[in-house]
Design an enzyme around this catalytic site. Sequence first.
Site, short mmCIF file in Angstrom:
data_model
loop_
_atom_site.label_atom_id
_atom_site.label_comp_id
_atom_site.label_asym_id
_atom_site.label_seq_id
_atom_site.Cartn_x
_atom_site.Cartn_y
_atom_site.Cartn_z
N ASP A 30 2.61 -0.81 -0.94
CA ASP A 30 1.76 0.29 -0.49
C ASP A 30 0.43 -0.29 0.02
O ASP A 30 -0.16 -1.18 -0.59
CB ASP A 30 1.51 1.28 -1.63
CG ASP A 30 0.98 2.62 -1.13
OD1 ASP A 30 1.71 3.62 -1.25
OD2 ASP A 30 -0.15 2.65 -0.61
N ASN A 85 6.84 12.23 -4.65
CA ASN A 85 6.07 13.41 -4.28
C ASN A 85 6.87 14.20 -3.25
O ASN A 85 7.41 13.62 -2.30
CB ASN A 85 4.71 13.01 -3.72
CG ASN A 85 3.83 12.36 -4.77
OD1 ASN A 85 3.86 12.75 -5.93
ND2 ASN A 85 3.06 11.37 -4.37
N GLY A 91 1.25 16.49 -3.34
CA GLY A 91 0.42 15.42 -2.79
C GLY A 91 1.15 14.54 -1.79
O GLY A 91 0.63 13.49 -1.39
N GLN A 92 2.36 14.94 -1.37
CA GLN A 92 3.07 14.14 -0.36
C GLN A 92 2.27 14.13 0.94
O GLN A 92 1.88 15.18 1.45
CB GLN A 92 4.46 14.71 -0.10
CG GLN A 92 5.26 13.86 0.89
CD GLN A 92 6.67 14.40 1.18
OE1 GLN A 92 7.06 15.46 0.67
NE2 GLN A 92 7.41 13.68 2.00
N HIS A 98 10.18 8.91 0.25
CA HIS A 98 9.87 7.59 -0.31
C HIS A 98 9.68 7.73 -1.80
O HIS A 98 9.21 8.76 -2.29
CB HIS A 98 8.62 6.99 0.34
CG HIS A 98 7.45 7.91 0.33
ND1 HIS A 98 7.33 8.96 1.22
CD2 HIS A 98 6.36 7.97 -0.47
CE1 HIS A 98 6.20 9.61 0.97
NE2 HIS A 98 5.61 9.05 -0.05
N LEU A 99 10.03 6.67 -2.52
CA LEU A 99 9.85 6.62 -3.96
C LEU A 99 8.75 5.60 -4.25
O LEU A 99 8.81 4.47 -3.76
CB LEU A 99 11.16 6.22 -4.63
CG LEU A 99 11.16 6.08 -6.15
CD1 LEU A 99 12.54 6.49 -6.72
CD2 LEU A 99 10.84 4.65 -6.59
N HIS A 100 7.74 6.02 -5.01
CA HIS A 100 6.69 5.10 -5.45
C HIS A 100 7.20 4.37 -6.70
O HIS A 100 7.63 5.01 -7.66
CB HIS A 100 5.42 5.85 -5.84
CG HIS A 100 4.76 6.57 -4.71
ND1 HIS A 100 3.67 6.06 -4.03
CD2 HIS A 100 5.00 7.78 -4.15
CE1 HIS A 100 3.28 6.93 -3.10
NE2 HIS A 100 4.08 7.98 -3.15
P1 5GP Z 1 2.74 10.14 -0.55
O1 5GP Z 1 1.28 10.51 -0.70
O2 5GP Z 1 3.34 10.76 0.69
O3 5GP Z 1 3.56 10.34 -1.78
O4 5GP Z 1 2.73 8.57 -0.35
C1 5GP Z 1 2.51 7.95 0.89
C2 5GP Z 1 2.07 6.54 0.59
O5 5GP Z 1 2.19 5.78 1.78
C3 5GP Z 1 0.61 6.43 0.13
O6 5GP Z 1 0.59 5.82 -1.16
C4 5GP Z 1 -0.04 5.57 1.20
O7 5GP Z 1 -0.98 4.67 0.68
C5 5GP Z 1 1.14 4.85 1.82
N1 5GP Z 1 0.98 4.51 3.22
C6 5GP Z 1 0.54 5.34 4.21
N2 5GP Z 1 0.52 4.69 5.39
C7 5GP Z 1 0.98 3.42 5.14
C8 5GP Z 1 1.18 2.28 5.97
O8 5GP Z 1 0.96 2.28 7.19
N3 5GP Z 1 1.66 1.16 5.37
C9 5GP Z 1 1.92 1.11 4.01
N4 5GP Z 1 2.38 -0.05 3.52
N5 5GP Z 1 1.74 2.18 3.21
C10 5GP Z 1 1.27 3.32 3.76
#
Ligand code: 5GP
Length: 112
Positions: A30, A85, A91-92, A98-100
Amino acid sequence: MSECIFCKIAKGEISAEFVYKDETVFVIRDVNPQAPTHLLVIPTQHIASAADAGDPEIWTSIMGRAVEVARDLGLDKEGFRMVVNTGVQSGQTVPHIHLHLLSGRNFGWPPG
Ligand code: 5GP
Ligand code: ZN
Protein backbone atom coordinates in the site's frame (compact mmCIF):
# COMPACT_ATOMS: atom_id res chain seq x y z
CA MET A 1 -12.16 0.31 -16.67
CA SER A 2 -9.22 2.25 -18.05
CA GLU A 3 -9.44 4.96 -15.34
CA CYS A 4 -9.28 2.48 -12.44
CA ILE A 5 -6.03 2.81 -10.43
CA PHE A 6 -5.74 -0.91 -9.70
CA CYS A 7 -6.45 -1.88 -13.32
CA LYS A 8 -3.68 0.53 -14.36
CA ILE A 9 -1.30 -1.05 -11.84
CA ALA A 10 -2.25 -4.53 -13.15
CA LYS A 11 -1.37 -3.38 -16.70
CA GLY A 12 1.89 -1.74 -15.60
CA GLU A 13 0.64 1.77 -16.44
CA ILE A 14 1.19 2.91 -12.83
CA SER A 15 4.15 1.56 -10.87
CA ALA A 16 3.76 -0.31 -7.60
CA GLU A 17 5.89 -2.54 -5.41
CA PHE A 18 4.74 -6.05 -6.27
CA VAL A 19 5.03 -8.86 -3.75
CA TYR A 20 3.22 -11.48 -5.89
CA LYS A 21 1.56 -11.71 -9.29
CA ASP A 22 -0.14 -14.40 -11.35
CA GLU A 23 -2.94 -14.32 -13.96
CA THR A 24 -5.78 -13.93 -11.47
CA VAL A 25 -4.42 -12.01 -8.49
CA PHE A 26 -1.59 -9.68 -7.52
CA VAL A 27 -0.23 -8.34 -4.23
CA ILE A 28 1.31 -4.88 -3.81
CA ARG A 29 2.48 -2.72 -0.93
CA ASP A 30 0.00 0.00 0.00
CA VAL A 31 1.30 3.46 -0.95
CA ASN A 32 0.04 4.84 2.38
CA PRO A 33 0.76 2.05 4.89
CA GLN A 34 -1.29 1.87 8.08
CA ALA A 35 0.95 -0.76 9.71
CA PRO A 36 4.60 -1.88 9.38
CA THR A 37 3.37 -4.38 6.77
CA HIS A 38 0.38 -3.23 4.71
CA LEU A 39 -0.32 -5.19 1.53
CA LEU A 40 -3.21 -5.10 -0.92
CA VAL A 41 -4.40 -8.38 -2.46
CA ILE A 42 -6.19 -7.52 -5.70
CA PRO A 43 -7.89 -9.67 -8.36
CA THR A 44 -6.82 -8.78 -11.92
CA GLN A 45 -10.48 -8.78 -13.00
CA HIS A 46 -12.19 -5.43 -12.41
CA ILE A 47 -15.04 -5.90 -9.94
CA ALA A 48 -16.15 -2.74 -8.14
CA SER A 49 -16.64 -4.15 -4.64
CA ALA A 50 -17.28 -7.30 -2.63
CA ALA A 51 -20.98 -6.59 -3.02
CA ASP A 52 -20.59 -6.90 -6.80
CA ALA A 53 -18.70 -10.22 -6.82
CA GLY A 54 -20.94 -12.78 -8.52
CA ASP A 55 -18.73 -15.87 -8.33
CA PRO A 56 -17.80 -16.76 -4.73
CA GLU A 57 -14.72 -18.56 -6.09
CA ILE A 58 -13.05 -15.14 -6.31
CA TRP A 59 -12.55 -15.32 -2.52
CA THR A 60 -10.58 -18.52 -2.85
CA SER A 61 -7.97 -16.72 -4.93
CA ILE A 62 -8.01 -13.50 -2.87
CA MET A 63 -8.07 -14.93 0.66
CA GLY A 64 -6.09 -18.00 -0.26
CA ARG A 65 -3.31 -15.84 -1.70
CA ALA A 66 -3.43 -13.45 1.26
CA VAL A 67 -2.79 -16.28 3.70
CA GLU A 68 -0.06 -17.77 1.48
CA VAL A 69 1.75 -14.41 1.33
CA ALA A 70 1.28 -13.88 5.08
CA ARG A 71 2.87 -17.26 5.76
CA ASP A 72 5.68 -16.64 3.25
CA LEU A 73 6.55 -13.36 4.98
CA GLY A 74 6.27 -14.93 8.45
CA LEU A 75 3.37 -12.68 9.42
CA ASP A 76 1.52 -15.66 10.90
CA LYS A 77 3.97 -15.77 13.81
CA GLU A 78 2.63 -12.63 15.50
CA GLY A 79 -0.65 -12.41 13.61
CA PHE A 80 -2.23 -10.32 10.91
CA ARG A 81 -5.53 -8.69 10.03
CA MET A 82 -7.45 -8.96 6.75
CA VAL A 83 -9.95 -6.23 5.86
CA VAL A 84 -12.25 -5.75 2.86
CA ASN A 85 -13.85 -2.31 2.88
CA THR A 86 -17.08 -2.44 0.90
CA GLY A 87 -19.00 0.66 -0.08
CA VAL A 88 -18.99 4.29 1.01
CA GLN A 89 -19.74 3.90 4.71
CA SER A 90 -16.98 1.31 5.15
CA GLY A 91 -14.38 3.77 3.85
CA GLN A 92 -13.75 2.08 0.50
CA THR A 93 -11.94 4.62 -1.67
CA VAL A 94 -10.83 2.54 -4.68
CA PRO A 95 -13.78 0.91 -6.50
CA HIS A 96 -11.95 -2.33 -7.42
CA ILE A 97 -12.10 -5.23 -4.93
CA HIS A 98 -9.06 -5.46 -2.71
CA LEU A 99 -8.17 -7.10 0.58
CA HIS A 100 -5.95 -5.24 3.04
CA LEU A 101 -3.39 -7.50 4.74
CA LEU A 102 -1.99 -5.67 7.77
CA SER A 103 0.61 -6.82 10.26
CA GLY A 104 3.44 -5.72 12.54
CA ARG A 105 1.56 -3.94 15.32
CA ASN A 106 -1.37 -4.43 17.71
CA PHE A 107 -4.79 -3.65 16.24
CA GLY A 108 -7.72 -2.35 18.23
CA TRP A 109 -11.16 -3.93 18.34
CA PRO A 110 -13.77 -2.85 17.45
CA PRO A 111 -12.21 -1.21 14.39
CA GLY A 112 -12.72 2.51 13.94
P1 5GP B 1 -9.79 1.38 0.47
O1 5GP B 1 -9.81 2.69 1.20
O2 5GP B 1 -10.52 1.47 -0.84
O3 5GP B 1 -10.21 0.21 1.31
O4 5GP B 1 -8.26 1.10 0.17
C1 5GP B 1 -7.59 1.64 -0.93
C2 5GP B 1 -6.12 1.58 -0.61
O5 5GP B 1 -5.40 1.78 -1.81
C3 5GP B 1 -5.66 2.68 0.37
O6 5GP B 1 -5.09 2.05 1.51
C4 5GP B 1 -4.66 3.48 -0.43
O7 5GP B 1 -3.56 3.90 0.34
C5 5GP B 1 -4.24 2.51 -1.52
N1 5GP B 1 -3.85 3.13 -2.76
C6 5GP B 1 -4.52 4.10 -3.44
N2 5GP B 1 -3.86 4.43 -4.57
C7 5GP B 1 -2.75 3.63 -4.62
C8 5GP B 1 -1.69 3.51 -5.55
O8 5GP B 1 -1.61 4.19 -6.58
N3 5GP B 1 -0.72 2.60 -5.27
C9 5GP B 1 -0.77 1.82 -4.13
N4 5GP B 1 0.24 0.95 -3.95
N5 5GP B 1 -1.77 1.91 -3.23
C10 5GP B 1 -2.75 2.80 -3.47
ZN1 ZN C 1 -10.14 -1.88 -11.81
